[in-house]
Design a protein around this motif. Structure first.
Motif, short mmCIF file in Angstrom:
data_model
loop_
_atom_site.label_atom_id
_atom_site.label_comp_id
_atom_site.label_asym_id
_atom_site.label_seq_id
_atom_site.Cartn_x
_atom_site.Cartn_y
_atom_site.Cartn_z
N LEU A 100 0.83 -1.20 0.00
CA LEU A 100 0.00 0.00 0.00
C LEU A 100 0.86 1.26 0.00
O LEU A 100 0.55 2.24 -0.70
N GLN A 101 1.95 1.23 0.76
CA GLN A 101 2.85 2.38 0.75
C GLN A 101 3.44 2.60 -0.65
O GLN A 101 3.59 3.74 -1.10
N GLY A 102 3.78 1.51 -1.33
CA GLY A 102 4.29 1.64 -2.68
C GLY A 102 3.29 2.30 -3.62
O GLY A 102 3.65 3.14 -4.44
N ASP A 153 11.23 0.98 -3.30
CA ASP A 153 11.67 0.38 -2.03
C ASP A 153 10.52 -0.34 -1.32
O ASP A 153 10.70 -1.44 -0.79
N SER A 154 9.37 0.27 -1.31
CA SER A 154 8.21 -0.34 -0.64
C SER A 154 7.77 -1.62 -1.34
O SER A 154 7.51 -2.64 -0.69
N SER A 186 7.82 -5.52 0.14
CA SER A 186 6.61 -6.35 0.14
C SER A 186 6.88 -7.71 -0.49
O SER A 186 6.45 -8.75 0.02
N LEU A 187 7.59 -7.72 -1.61
CA LEU A 187 7.88 -8.99 -2.29
C LEU A 187 8.85 -9.85 -1.51
O LEU A 187 8.81 -11.08 -1.60
N LYS A 188 9.75 -9.24 -0.74
CA LYS A 188 10.65 -10.03 0.09
C LYS A 188 9.88 -10.81 1.14
O LYS A 188 10.22 -11.95 1.46
N ASP A 247 0.43 -7.37 -6.80
CA ASP A 247 0.34 -5.93 -7.01
C ASP A 247 1.70 -5.27 -6.88
O ASP A 247 2.00 -4.31 -7.61
N ALA A 248 2.51 -5.74 -5.95
CA ALA A 248 3.85 -5.17 -5.78
C ALA A 248 4.72 -5.44 -7.00
O ALA A 248 5.46 -4.57 -7.47
N PHE A 249 4.62 -6.65 -7.55
CA PHE A 249 5.40 -6.97 -8.74
C PHE A 249 4.94 -6.13 -9.94
O PHE A 249 5.77 -5.60 -10.70
#
Length: 826
Positions: free
Chosen positions: A133-135, A149-150, A154-156, A163-165
Motif C-alpha cells: 500500500l505504501q508503494g 523500495d516499498s 513487500s515482495l521479500k 500488485d507489488a510486482f
C-alpha cells in the motif's frame, strides 16, 4: 462513564465480523456504530467502523472516522491502514504514507503468511500488505524511489504479492524474476520445522515413556482430534499440550508459527488436581478470527478467547493400590490396520457405563457406591456375569449402556459370543496396546479393547513389535511426511506458474509483445482461458499493431466472459483502426449496460463517435471517462487525438501532458505531444518527444516511422532511411514504413532499390492508390513511360479524387527532357 463490559464488546465485534464476512455491510456498519457508542475510546472499535465505511465506498467517512487514531504516534495498525486506503482514493497520498510510517513499530514484524484458512483469518494487515500500500501511495505521488523500495520489501516478505510486482514493472524496474518467486527463509524454516515435528511425533509414539501416565497423556494429546481428511492443509484441529489449546496447521500455516513443539508431561510428581475437568484456554486470541466450517460454537468461543474443552476427566480417588502405580491413561494412538475409529467411538460409552471411567482406577478392596448410597458390586476385570449383575441391580443408577447390557444378558448366547469376541480382540490388538499389570488391571486401555491377564506379554514388548511378527502389524509411514511433500510440491507448482506469468508481464511492460504471447501460450489451457491472460494476449497483438489478431482474441474473451470490462478500451480502438462502425457501436452499448460508471465503457462510446467523425461528442465521452477515473491515462490520450482532429492543438497538448503526468511511461502521451509539435512545425521538439516515446516502447514501428518522418522534414534523408529500415525490420507488413522508405530511396537516386521496395508493398497493400502513384514516379525515373502511365491509371481508378493530380503528372511526363528524369518531386 463506567468501564465497558469486555463480553459485550466481544459479542459486538463478533457480530461485525460475521456481517463483514457475509458481505452484509449495512448491518456491519449499524452494529459498528453501536459498538463505538458503547466503547468510544477503543481503537479496535474505531478500526471496525472505519473499515465498514471503506468497504461501503464511503472514503471520506472512512478518512474522518480513522484520522484521529491513525495520526497518533504508535497508531493502531488497522486504523492507519484504512486511513491510508482512504487517502489513496481521495488523492491525499503523502498523508496516507506518513500515517503508515507512524504505526511502523506495530506492524513491521507482522507476518500473516498463510495464516488464513477456511475457519481462521487475521483481521489486521501484515507488513507485506502495508508495504504494498505504501508503494501505491508513493507511486501515485510520483516518488519512484520510495515506491520501488516499498514494493521490493513487500515482495521479500510475500513473493505472491502480485500488485507489488506489477508496480515494479510499471515503474520500469529491471527485476530479476527467479530471485523473487522462490522460497523465502521463513518457508524453508517451516519445512525444516515440519521434519523436526515428524521425528518428534515418531519418538513420542515409539519410545517407552517414564511412566504410564506420560505415555497415555501424550498419545491423547497428539491424536485426540485429528482432522478427518489429511489432504486438506487448511483444516484446523485442536491439540492439547500441557493444558494449552494449539491449532494444528498444515505446512503452509507453519510458515508463520515456526516449529511447533510437542512436550510430554513428566510423570515424576503428579498433581492429582490437574485431572479436573479442563476449564478452557487463555482468553487472549491475538489477531485470529475463527469462521467458516468450524462455525457455530467454535466461532463464538474463539471470538471470546475460550476454546471448547475436551471430554471431562474425573479425579482419581486415593485408595489401597497393592503396590501399584496409580496413574491415568488415555486411549493409545490407534494404528490404521486395527479397529476403525468409528468402532472405537461406539465402544467407549459402553465401557464408561460398565463402571470403569478412563481416568479412574480401583484397588481390589475398593467398593463403589451408587447415587442412592448403597454399595455396588466390586469390579476388577469386568466379565459378562459381573456386567449382568450391575445391570440387574434395581438400586443402581441405570445408564443407557446399562439398559443395553440388560437386554443383552437376557439372551445368553449373545452374551457368551460378545465375551468371546472381546477376548479375540484383546489378543489381536495386544501388540499395539498399553501394558497392563495385575495392579491396575481394571484400567481402561481403549474404548474397544479389554486386556486380560492371559496375554502374558509385557507392555514394552507390545509397543515394539519384533521382526518375527507378521507384516500386517508393521507400522505404516506417517502421513505427516507425505502431506508435507504434497504441500511442497503445491508450493513449487505455484512458484512455477507465478514465474511464467511474471516473465510474460515483464516482457509485456517492456513491449516485447511477441515474447509475452509465446509465454502465455505455454501455460495450460485452463489457466490461459481466463479473463486476465486472454486480455494480456490481445494486448500483445494490439501493441504490435496487429489489430485484426487482437480483435479475434478480444471477441473470444467476450464470448467466454461477456461482463469483462478491463482492456475493452483497447478492443474498441482495434475496431476503430479497422473502421468497423457497427461492431464498435454494438460493443459500446454492451459495455454501458455492463458498467455505466467504468471509464472503459465511455472510451468505447467515444471511439464509436470518433469513427463516425463526430469529434465533439467523442471529446465529451472521453472527458466523462477522465471524470470517472482521473488516473486513466489512455482516456487523456484519446481525448487529445480528437482535439488534433479538430485542429485544437493547444488543448491537445494540455491533455497529452496530463496523460504523461498520470503515467510517465505512457508512450502514447509522449507520441501525442510529438504530433502536436510536428503540426506546429517544431520538428526538433517533435523529434525529442518521439524519441522519448520510442525509448519506452522500442518495438513499435509507428514510433520509429514518426522519427524518420521528422528527420526527413529536417532535410536529413539518410538518417530517416535508417529509421524507416528499422521500422520495416520491426514489422515487415508495415505499409507506411515501406512507402516512406521507397520515397527516400528514390530521393537518394536509388530507383532500383525503391522499385523492389514498392513491389513488396504492392503485395501487402494491393488496393492502395499511393503505392501505384509511387510506382509511376519510379518508372518515370527509369524512363519507363508505359509502365508509369499504366500505374498512374490504376491509381486514378482506385482514388478518383486524385485524377487531376495524376493528369498533371502525365502531361509533365510528355514534356520532360532527359535531364528532368534525374529528380523526383517529394
Amino acid at each position: 462513564m463506567a468501564p465497558a463490559n469486555t463480553h459485550v464488546v466481544r459479542q459486538l465485534q463478533q457480530l461485525i465480523y460475521y456481517h463483514l464476512d457475509n458481505h452484509l455491510l449495512r448491518n456491519a456498519l449499524f452494529i459498528a456504530g453501536r459498538l463505538q457508542a458503547y466503547d468510544p475510546k477503543n481503537a479496535d472499535n474505531v478500526y471496525l467502523i472505519a473499515l465498514c465505511y471503506f468497504r461501503l465506498g464511503q472514503l471520506k467517512s472512512a478518512y474522518d472516522s480513522s484520522r484521529h487514531q491513525a495520526l497518533k504516534p504508535g497508531a493502531h495498525v488497522g486504523c492507519s491502514y484504512v486511513f491510508a486506503q482512504a487517502c489513496l482514493g481521495l488523492g491525499k497520498y503523502v498523508e496516507g504514507a506518513h500515517a503508515l510510517d507512524k504505526s511502523r513499530g506495530n506492524w513491521i514484524r507482522m507476518n500473516s503468511w498463510n495464516k488464513h484458512t477456511e475457519s481462521r483469518r487475521q483481521y489486521l494487515p501484515d507488513a507485506a500488505a502495508i508495504h504494498c500500500l505504501q508503494g501505491k501511495l508513493w507511486q501515485r505521488y510520483r516518488d519512484s524511489n520510495k515506491a520501488i523500495d516499498s514494493y521490493a520489501e513487500s515482495l521479500k516478505l510475500n513473493p505472491f504479492m502480485w500488485d507489488a510486482f506489477v508496480g515494479l514493472c510499471d515503474l520500469g524496474v529491471n527485476v530479476r524474476i527467479p530471485n523473487i518467486f522462490q522460497m523465502t527463509p521463513e518457508m524453508k524454516r517451516a519445512f525444516s520445522a515440519s521434519s523436526s515435528e515428524e521425528s518428534t511425533l515418531e519418538t513420542l509414539e515409539e519410545s517407552p515413556p517414564a511412566n504410564s501416565f506420560s505415555q497415555s497423556q501424550t498419545a491423547n494429546n497428539v491424536n485426540a482430534n485429528q482432522p478427518s481428511s489429511n489432504n486438506d492443509p487448511f483444516t484446523i484441529s485442536k491439540n492439547r499440550v500441557n493444558g494449552d489449546v494449539r491449532p494444528n496447521f498444515g505446512i503452509f500455516d507453519k510458515l508463520n508459527i515456526g516449529k511447533a513443539s510437542v512436550t510430554p508431561i513428566s510423570g515424576g510428581d503428579l498433581d492429582m488436581s490437574s485431572f479436573d475437568t479442563p476449564t478452557g484456554a487463555d482468553t487472549s486470541f491475538g489477531h485470529d478470527v475463527y469462521l467458516g466450517k468450524e462455525g457455530g460454537d467454535q466461532m463464538a468461543t474463539a471470538a471470546n478467547g475460550i476454546e471448547p474443552p475436551l471430554a471431562p476427566v474425573r479425579k482419581a480417588r486415593a485408595g489401597p493400590a497393592l503396590g501399584t502405580d496409580i496413574s491415568v491413561d488415555g486411549p493409545p494412538k490407534m494404528r490404521p490396520n486395527t479397529i476403525s475409529s468409528r468402532s472405537r467411538n461406539r465402544a467407549e460409552p459402553e465401557e464408561v457405563g460398565m463402571g470403569r471411567p478412563p481416568s479412574r482406577t480401583h484397588g481390589i478392596g475398593e467398593r463403589k457406591r451408587t447415587v442412592s448410597g448403597q454399595a455396588a458390586p466390586s469390579v476388577s476385570v469386568p466379565t459378562t456375569a459381573n456386567l449382568a449383575a450391575v445391570a440387574n441391580d434395581p438400586n443402581g443408577l441405570q445408564r443407557r449402556s446399562t439398559r443395553l447390557l440388560r437386554s443383552i444378558t437376557r439372551s445368553g448366547t449373545l452374551a457368551t459370543r460378545d465375551e468371546g469376541e472381546l477376548k479375540k480382540k484383546a489378543k489381536a490388538t495386544g501388540t499395539k496396546g498399553r501394558s497392563t499389570n495385575p495392579g491396575n488391571v481394571g484400567r481402561v486401555v481403549s474404548g474397544n479393547r479389554i486386556h486380560s491377564d492371559s496375554s502374558g506379554v509385557d507392555g514394552k514388548e507390545q509397543r515394539r513389535p519384533s521382526a518375527s511378527q507378521p507384516s500386517g502389524l508393521e507400522q505404516k509411514p506417517k502421513p505427516v511426511s507425505s502431506e508435507a511433500l504434497k504441500e511442497k510440491e503445491a508450493l513449487t507448482w505455484l512458484f512455477d506458474l507465478f514465474s511464467k506469468l511474471a516473465c510474460a508481464y515483464f516482457a509485456q511492460v517492456h513491449f516485447r509483445s511477441q515474447d509475452a504471447i509465446q509465454i502465455y501460450n505455454s501455460i495450460t489451457l485452463s489457466q490461459r482461458d481466463t479473463p486476465y491472460i486472454l486480455s494480456q494476449i490481445a494486448r500483445g497483438y494490439f501493441e504490435q499493431g496487429l489489430y485484426s489478431d487482437a480483435e479475434k482474441i478480444y471477441a473470444r474473451l467476450r464470448s467466454i466472459f461477456p461482463s469483462q470490462i478491463e482492456g475493452m478500451e483497447r478492443y474498441s480502438t482495434s475496431l476503430w483502426h479497422q473502421k468497423k462502425e457497427t461492431d464498435l457501436a454494438f460493443l459500446a452499448h454492451e459495455l454501458v449496460d455492463v458498467d455505466r460508471d467504468s471509464p472503459e465503457a465511455w472510451c468505447a462510446v467515444g471511439n464509436s463517435f470518433s469513427v463516425q467523425k463526430d469529434h465533439d461528442q467523442a471529446i465529451k465521452c472521453f472527458k466523462r471517462a477522465v471524470q470517472l477515473d482521473p488516473c486513466f491515462a489512455y482516456a487523456y490520450t484519446l481525448q487529445g487525438h480528437e482535439y488534433i482532429s479538430n485542429e485544437e492543438n493547444d488543448k491537445a497538448l494540455a491533455v497529452f501532458r496530463s496523460a504523461v503526468g498520470v503515467d510517465s511511461r505512457h508512450y502514447n502521451g509522449w507520441y501525442g505531444i510529438g504530433q502536436v509539435f510536428e503540426k506546429q512545425g517544431k520538428y526538433d521538439f517533435a523529434e525529442q518527444h518521439y524519441r522519448t516515446a520510442g525509448g519506452i516502447n522500442p518495438s513499435n514501428s509507428l514510433l520509429v516511422t514518426s522519427i524518420g518522418t521528422v528527420l526527413e522534414k529536417l532535410k536529413n534523408p539518410k538518417a530517416a532511411l535508417v529509421q524507416y529500415t528499422k521500422a520495416c525490420d520491426l514489422m515487415p507488413p508495415s505499409a507506411i514504413a515501406r512507402l516512406k522508405r521507397a520515397r527516400v530511396l528514390a530521393n537518394l537516386k536509388q530507383p532500383h532499390a525503391a522499385l523492389e521496395e514498392l513491389k513488396l508493398l504492392k503485395a501487402i497493400a494491393p488496393d492502395e492508390a499511393n503505392v501505384f502513384f509511387m510506382l509511376g514516379l519510379v518508372h518515370k525515373m527509369l524512363k519507363q513511360k508505359s509502365e508509369a502511365i499504366r500505374n498512374w491509371t490504376i491509381a486514378g481508378n482506385l482514388d478518383p479524387k486524385a485524377q487531376s493530380h495524376i493528369k498533371e503528372e502525365m502531361e509533365r511526363l510528355e514534356d520532360m527532357s532527359d535531364e528532368d528524369y534525374d529528380t523526383l518531386p517529394m
